[in-house]
Motif scaffolding. Structure first.
Motif: not given
Lengths: 201, 201
Positions: A1-3, A25-27, A88-93, A100-104
């Motif tokens: 899930m990305t911004t 999303l910003a709100e 491993r990349e998938l779980t790290r994503l 992530d300070p924006d998407a999290g």
């Protein structure tokens, strides 16, 4: 899930939808789900309030539409050459996404909202179904390369790989870092190799 | 997480705490977390409202205390004789717990409340930490019996075994039935046997 930030192709309607989604999303990131209002989103997007009400109806409709757009977006599907590296990349994503300070905060807000809002829940479930389908390619490629047994349920491997991270983040409140991600990936892989996810046909 | 009904030994204070806890759980099951009020719980428990306010302070305090009591309660720790059977019983307990018409809505309400209430979240995290410690015995017994490698992280096996059920119940909205429970148990076991949860000392 990305911004999501990039504009999508399309006419005025698509651009309006993008502007409203970006504002939603910003709100969300700024105020959380409980702080969402149609007025706030209209103001931020520059789209007239009556248009927002007419097309999205409510905060729930706005959140669901933002998730709907996110589910349809491309994301960086891992392709490291081995199923071990890909998982491993998938779980790290998952870990980096929520950290992530924006998407999290946005992703967390959607999960939080879905536990008490049926419309958001439906949109979130559809979002995850889309992500599962997209991620399953890692496993089907691994089967083709002979790294995993024929008949392995690709989506179930993906679910089991990411589940320990969500369990920590949303249920037990325990840390979910890279080491946890790597172990979750290794665990799903070991089970897949052992044939646990093979369908019984 | 089970619906606790039995009275605990102790004096008047313990009985009052039990009565208030039982009322909190009953109100939760009936009205959900958003429907909880100190007044409603006081009325149902027969304990005076001012006493409830003085000792628990708020709905959050009441929910946290109910969880605290639940975490200290004994529950049927599986003991089938094999780690395979024990892990399968453990994951099936999660499925039957959430599907239970009495206990299920209460457990779901606690998880839902914790995503937006820090006090409930802290209590829920402590509850799961207690359950993890209690469940870890299945794995330490398995290590003693030689079924799993020395140095296996017992709590991590438990987390990974139950996580796929919580992922479906609270994130993706997919069904979590006995077949899913059995596969989640088999998956954690295969990974544990492969040494994924061995500490690197």
């Amino acid at each position: 899930m990305t911004t999501p930030g990039s504009a999508r192709p399309g006419g005025r309607t698509a651009r309006t939808r993008e502007a409203v989604r970006a504002a939603t999303l910003a709100e969300l990131a700024e105020k959380g789900y409980d702080g969402l209002t149609v007025e706030g989103i209209a103001l931020r997007s520059g789209v007239h309030k009556t248009t927002v009400y007419r097309r999205w109806g409510s905060v729930e409709g706005l959140a669901a539409d933002a998730l709907d757009l996110a589910g349809g977006e491309p994301w960086p599907i891992p392709d490291t050459g081995t199923v071990e590296g890909d998982l491993r990349e998938l779980t790290r994503l998952v870990v980096t996404g929520f950290a992530d300070p924006d998407a999290g905060p946005i992703a967390t807000a959607f999960v939080s909202a879905s536990v008490r809002n049926p419309a958001t829940a439906r949109a979130l479930h559809a979002f995850y179904a889309a992500r599962h389908r997209q991620s399953a390619v890692l496993i089907t490629r691994a089967i083709e390369r002979g790294e995993l047994p024929e008949g392995t349920d690709a989506v179930e491997v993906v679910r089991v790989a990411v589940a320990p991270l969500y369990y920590r983040l949303f249920i037990t409140g325990e840390p979910a870092d890279e080491a946890v991600a790597d172990r979750a990936a290794a665990s799903a892989l070991a089970a897949a190799r052992a044939g646990v996810f093979q369908s019984s046909t």
